[in-house]
Design a protein around this motif. Structure first.
Motif, PDB file in Angstrom:
ATOM      1  N   PHE A  87       0.876  -1.355  -0.110  1.00 27.87           N
ATOM      2  CA  PHE A  87       0.045  -0.077  -0.072  1.00 27.87           C
ATOM      3  C   PHE A  87       0.970   1.173  -0.055  1.00 27.87           C
ATOM      4  O   PHE A  87       1.959   1.287   0.833  1.00 27.87           O
ATOM      5  CB  PHE A  87      -1.024   0.088   1.029  1.00 27.87           C
ATOM      6  N   LEU A  88       0.487   2.319  -0.944  1.00 28.59           N
ATOM      7  CA  LEU A  88       1.306   3.307  -0.811  1.00 28.59           C
ATOM      8  C   LEU A  88       0.246   4.634  -0.622  1.00 28.59           C
ATOM      9  O   LEU A  88      -0.557   4.714  -1.047  1.00 28.59           O
ATOM     10  CB  LEU A  88       1.855   3.626  -2.395  1.00 28.59           C
ATOM     11  N   SER A  89       0.475   5.445   0.300  1.00 25.62           N
ATOM     12  CA  SER A  89      -0.173   6.256   0.762  1.00 25.62           C
ATOM     13  C   SER A  89       0.538   7.945   0.514  1.00 25.62           C
ATOM     14  O   SER A  89       1.617   7.831   0.634  1.00 25.62           O
ATOM     15  CB  SER A  89      -0.881   6.337   2.191  1.00 25.62           C
ATOM     16  N   TYR A  90      -0.335   8.969   0.391  1.00 25.79           N
ATOM     17  CA  TYR A  90       0.136  10.211   0.313  1.00 25.79           C
ATOM     18  C   TYR A  90      -0.435  11.124   1.223  1.00 25.79           C
ATOM     19  O   TYR A  90      -1.511  11.159   1.483  1.00 25.79           O
ATOM     20  CB  TYR A  90      -0.157  10.784  -1.207  1.00 25.79           C
ATOM     21  N   LEU A  91       0.566  11.754   2.153  1.00 25.25           N
ATOM     22  CA  LEU A  91       0.069  12.679   3.055  1.00 25.25           C
ATOM     23  C   LEU A  91       0.524  13.930   2.808  1.00 25.25           C
ATOM     24  O   LEU A  91       1.950  14.419   3.016  1.00 25.25           O
ATOM     25  CB  LEU A  91       0.729  12.177   4.574  1.00 25.25           C
ATOM     26  N   PRO A  92      -0.138  15.178   2.568  1.00 27.11           N
ATOM     27  CA  PRO A  92       0.500  16.331   2.382  1.00 27.11           C
ATOM     28  C   PRO A  92       0.768  16.927   3.343  1.00 27.11           C
ATOM     29  O   PRO A  92       0.276  16.502   4.686  1.00 27.11           O
ATOM     30  CB  PRO A  92      -0.902  17.080   1.808  1.00 27.11           C
ATOM     31  N   ILE A  93       1.868  17.680   3.256  1.00 26.95           N
ATOM     32  CA  ILE A  93       2.396  18.419   4.411  1.00 26.95           C
ATOM     33  C   ILE A  93       1.971  20.012   4.516  1.00 26.95           C
ATOM     34  O   ILE A  93       2.826  20.731   3.556  1.00 26.95           O
ATOM     35  CB  ILE A  93       4.104  18.193   4.517  1.00 26.95           C
TER      36      ILE A  93
END
Length: 281
Positions: free
Chosen positions: A157-163
């Protein structure tokens, strides 16, 4: 620039020109059979070479010489096609879309000296392009690549978390060879549409999966940086993407890819990109 894609495009271009030429000649022969058109005379005429009407092109020493000359002209014309493709690519790459030498450090720093109240992850940045860059905008996101299990073994699983909180987000005018530091908080709660309050704290073991209830087998976290702006020399926009490894964990073995300490202090203008990779404890 002589890569596989360039060779492929050049070959297709050359074959297309030859096929087009033969097609036109065949149609003319079909429409005007009395003209007795042939490839040798067509090519020689296109290069301004007048062959005698009574010359036998298929036999004799003169015919062989003519075929040799015309063959050389065909090879040269193909060479012109290659040069046309090559220099068109250079014009497109250098003038329409210039190569921007915007350099980041290959490695980040985990620093407690940048802000004594909160640790920060730092990435060095500098413009080594020949002209200043204007309206430089920066976006950052943390990617979390997990291999986990919960009924399904080795689920990826690959997740993207905006900073949202980092600095600088915008640099109005970036002079050549001036060092900058992108500072990202290294102890914060990040959110996305799938999860809330993901605790990002590099330097410590990763205890919880991105998805609640999942068991982590391995995890790799990376800081993705997107940089956009305008080259003041050509007035052309540019977009640059960089990846900075943060940390990884295999089972209980945790590895921090950031340098613990800080970057070496630099003057307002530096001489070489390698200076961005200087660290102190």
């Amino acid at each position: 620039m002589f890569n596989r894609e360039f060779i492929k495009i050049t070959l297709l271009y050359t074959v297309g020109v030859i096929v087009f030429f033969y097609t036109i000649l065949s149609l003319l022969n079909f429409a005007l059979p009395e003209a007795k058109l042939d490839m040798v005379r067509a090519v020689s005429t296109s290069f301004g070479i007048n062959l005698p009407d009574d010359m036998e092109l298929g036999s004799g020493s003169k015919g062989g010489q003519v075929f040799l000359v015309v063959g050389m002209l065909i090879v040269l014309s193909i060479g012109l096609i290659v040069l046309n493709v090559f220099f068109s690519a250079i014009v497109t790459a250098r003038l329409i879309q210039p190569r921007i030498a915007l350099i980041t450090s290959m490695r980040g720093v985990l620093s407690t000296k940048w802000n004594t109240e909160k640790p920060h992850m730092l990435v060095r940045l500098s413009n080594f392009h020949k002209a200043p860059l204007a309206d430089v905008r920066i976006e950052t996101v943390l990617t979390v690549e997990e291999v986990r299990s919960n009924g399904v073994k080795n689920e990826q699983f690959l997740s993207y978390l905006p900073i949202p909180e980092f600095s600088p987000k915008n640099i109005l005018f970036m002079e050549p060879k001036m060092p900058w530091s992108i500072a990202v908080p290294a102890d914060s709660l990040l959110n996305s549409s799938l999860t809330k309050d993901y605790h990002f704290k590099p330097g410590e073991k990763i205890l919880h999966s991105f998805s609640a209830g999942k068991k982590i087998e391995s995890v790799k976290r990376t800081l993705q940086i997107l940089i956009r702006g305008t080259d003041t020399h050509s007035q052309a926009p540019f977009t640059i993407h960089r990846k900075i490894p943060v940390d990884s964990q295999e089972g209980e073995t945790y590895t921090l890819h950031l340098h613990r300490g800080s970057f070496k202090s630099l003057p307002l203008h530096i001489d070489a990109a390698s200076e961005l990779e200087q660290y102190v404890d």
